[in-house]
Design an enzyme around this catalytic site. Sequence first.
Site, short mmCIF file in Angstrom:
data_model
loop_
_atom_site.label_atom_id
_atom_site.label_comp_id
_atom_site.label_asym_id
_atom_site.label_seq_id
_atom_site.Cartn_x
_atom_site.Cartn_y
_atom_site.Cartn_z
CB SER A 129 -0.88 -0.01 1.26
OG SER A 129 -1.41 1.26 1.50
CD GLU A 131 -2.44 5.38 4.16
OE1 GLU A 131 -1.95 5.75 5.23
OE2 GLU A 131 -3.11 6.13 3.42
CE1 TYR A 153 -4.21 -1.53 5.45
CE2 TYR A 153 -3.17 0.51 4.75
CZ TYR A 153 -3.78 -0.70 4.45
OH TYR A 153 -3.93 -1.07 3.12
P1 NDP Z 1 -11.57 -4.53 1.79
O1 NDP Z 1 -11.55 -3.99 3.17
O2 NDP Z 1 -12.72 -4.21 0.90
O3 NDP Z 1 -11.48 -6.14 1.86
C1 NDP Z 1 -10.71 -6.77 2.85
C2 NDP Z 1 -10.98 -8.26 2.77
O4 NDP Z 1 -10.18 -8.92 3.79
C3 NDP Z 1 -12.43 -8.67 3.02
O5 NDP Z 1 -12.78 -9.70 2.13
C4 NDP Z 1 -12.39 -9.21 4.44
O6 NDP Z 1 -13.37 -10.18 4.70
C5 NDP Z 1 -11.02 -9.87 4.43
N1 NDP Z 1 -10.51 -10.15 5.77
C6 NDP Z 1 -10.38 -9.29 6.81
N2 NDP Z 1 -9.87 -9.91 7.88
C7 NDP Z 1 -9.67 -11.21 7.52
C8 NDP Z 1 -9.17 -12.35 8.20
N3 NDP Z 1 -8.78 -12.30 9.48
N4 NDP Z 1 -9.08 -13.52 7.51
C9 NDP Z 1 -9.49 -13.60 6.22
N5 NDP Z 1 -10.00 -12.55 5.53
C10 NDP Z 1 -10.09 -11.37 6.18
O7 NDP Z 1 -10.19 -4.11 1.10
P2 NDP Z 1 -9.88 -3.75 -0.44
O8 NDP Z 1 -10.53 -4.73 -1.31
O9 NDP Z 1 -10.11 -2.29 -0.65
O10 NDP Z 1 -8.31 -3.93 -0.48
C11 NDP Z 1 -7.71 -5.19 -0.80
C12 NDP Z 1 -6.31 -5.23 -0.25
O11 NDP Z 1 -5.52 -4.20 -0.84
C13 NDP Z 1 -6.19 -5.00 1.26
O12 NDP Z 1 -5.12 -5.78 1.74
C14 NDP Z 1 -5.87 -3.52 1.38
O13 NDP Z 1 -5.22 -3.25 2.58
C15 NDP Z 1 -4.98 -3.36 0.17
N6 NDP Z 1 -4.93 -2.02 -0.39
C16 NDP Z 1 -6.09 -1.40 -0.75
C17 NDP Z 1 -6.06 -0.14 -1.31
C18 NDP Z 1 -7.32 0.54 -1.71
O14 NDP Z 1 -7.26 1.77 -1.98
N7 NDP Z 1 -8.45 -0.14 -1.80
C19 NDP Z 1 -4.78 0.56 -1.56
C20 NDP Z 1 -3.61 -0.24 -1.23
C21 NDP Z 1 -3.70 -1.47 -0.66
P3 NDP Z 1 -14.83 -9.80 5.33
O15 NDP Z 1 -15.70 -9.51 4.14
O16 NDP Z 1 -15.18 -11.03 6.06
O17 NDP Z 1 -14.63 -8.61 6.22
P1 GDP Z 2 -6.66 6.03 3.49
O1 GDP Z 2 -5.86 6.86 2.53
O2 GDP Z 2 -6.43 4.56 3.32
O3 GDP Z 2 -6.56 6.46 4.90
O4 GDP Z 2 -8.19 6.19 2.98
P2 GDP Z 2 -9.44 6.99 3.62
O5 GDP Z 2 -10.47 7.07 2.55
O6 GDP Z 2 -9.86 6.37 4.91
O7 GDP Z 2 -8.86 8.45 3.95
C1 GDP Z 2 -8.33 9.26 2.94
C2 GDP Z 2 -8.05 10.64 3.54
O8 GDP Z 2 -9.30 11.27 3.83
C3 GDP Z 2 -7.27 10.60 4.85
O9 GDP Z 2 -6.34 11.65 4.86
C4 GDP Z 2 -8.35 10.86 5.89
O10 GDP Z 2 -7.89 11.45 7.11
C5 GDP Z 2 -9.21 11.85 5.13
N1 GDP Z 2 -10.56 12.01 5.72
C6 GDP Z 2 -11.13 13.20 6.05
N2 GDP Z 2 -12.30 13.00 6.62
C7 GDP Z 2 -12.50 11.66 6.66
C8 GDP Z 2 -13.57 10.84 7.15
O11 GDP Z 2 -14.56 11.32 7.67
N3 GDP Z 2 -13.41 9.49 6.99
C9 GDP Z 2 -12.30 8.95 6.40
N4 GDP Z 2 -12.23 7.62 6.24
N5 GDP Z 2 -11.27 9.70 5.96
C10 GDP Z 2 -11.38 11.04 6.08
#
Ligand code: NDP
Ligand code: GDP
Length: 332
Positions: A129, A131, A153
């Site tokens: 990520s 992040e 995270y």
């Molecule tokens: P989501 O939060 O939408 O999905 C996370 C998934 O992980 C869900 O299917 C959840 O299952 C599963 N999960 C959580 N805990 C466990 C566990 N203990 N065992 C098995 N499965 C588990 O994330 P995204 O699809 O947005 O992201 C996919 C990946 O990419 C993540 O690792 C995220 O950190 C990473 N990422 C995402 C970015 C983004 O902008 N979206 C950017 C960079 C990295 P359940 O449905 O049961 O909760």
């Molecule tokens: P992140 O980049 O994975 O932390 O994705 P988020 O969508 O959670 O946050 C993106 C940015 O939006 C971060 O800088 C947050 O602090 C900012 N932000 C501002 N207000 C909010 C809020 O109400 N909820 C979330 N989730 N983010 C917020």
Amino acid sequence: MGSAPAGRRALITGITGQDGSYLAEQLLERGYRVYGLVRRLSTPNTRNISHLVDRVELLDGDLHDPASLDSAMRASEPDEIYNLAAQSFVGVSFNQPVVTGEVTGLGTVRLLEAMRSHADRARFYQAASSEMFGKVLVSPQDEHTAFHPRSPYGVAKVFAYWAAVNYRESYGLFVSNGILFNHESPRRGHEFVTRKISDGVARIHLGLAAKLRLGTLSTRRDWGYAPEYVDFMWRLLQAPRPDDFVGATGETHSVEEFVQLAFDRVGISDWKPHVELDPKFKRPAEVDMLCGNATKAKEQLGWVPKVRFPELVRIMVDNDLQLLGAARPAAR
Ligand code: NDP
Ligand code: GDP
């Protein structure tokens, strides 16, 4: 869309999430047999994959539990493993740092160990990520930028990133990190800021809510469109050698810009009366700005994202309007 040799098998952790569900769709289209790891919840969360349940094989398992990961490897015999499961929300990671470290960090090691024992010829995608860059001193960020994570995270993702590199270097496994910048879609969780805004604006437009409460308007992200980012994941595993790649649009925009465009989409130009800052949504430490440089992915994987920021906002607002039963706004 490129296709793969017939009969390929993929195991996706996190298949019920945003990315996992899009990835499953794309792999099915490419002719893969798709297996998805799902954890037991009191109320099953299969909303994102309800249209796929007859076409994918769901395996019980949890990243906490090594035995379940061993079983999933044995049952799926994967050619490709996509580790997308995580406690993926930065905000919650401050309140649940141990769970975040367990799942997002150590969970990756458990899965790598299961691969090493049962599927050492497979290719492994680790969902790293932006992040991890955190408090950036240089911009844009690429594969050589130093990490300075700013949340539990981010710390867990750095641990998982280096675990992935080490399994590649120590054991010769095909393990690659995709360092993806934020990517969003109609399937994004409601706690993330983009979805919170698109849903909130749709509700305000329809008279279902009065205010949108946010933590800050000033932070900036490089926001792309999730279906294009799961195509990146597949391309990464088709490369001749395992390696680490950044995926990003190369543009950075503020939360305020997202808010402005979202309100604009529903015809509200004076959005300020509808938005309140609420300290409850501020984080103990912030990542102020992210902007990625995906030149390496463009040159070596042929990956170029096409959906730009205004279109992303439009897709998300229109989706939430539609979910709430409103007519789609006329093209503007
Ligand atoms: P989501 O939060 O939408 O999905 C996370 C998934 O992980 C869900 O299917 C959840 O299952 C599963 N999960 C959580 N805990 C466990 C566990 N203990 N065992 C098995 N499965 C588990 O994330 P995204 O699809 O947005 O992201 C996919 C990946 O990419 C993540 O690792 C995220 O950190 C990473 N990422 C995402 C970015 C983004 O902008 N979206 C950017 C960079 C990295 P359940 O449905 O049961 O909760
Ligand atoms: P992140 O980049 O994975 O932390 O994705 P988020 O969508 O959670 O946050 C993106 C940015 O939006 C971060 O800088 C947050 O602090 C900012 N932000 C501002 N207000 C909010 C809020 O109400 N909820 C979330 N989730 N983010 C917020």
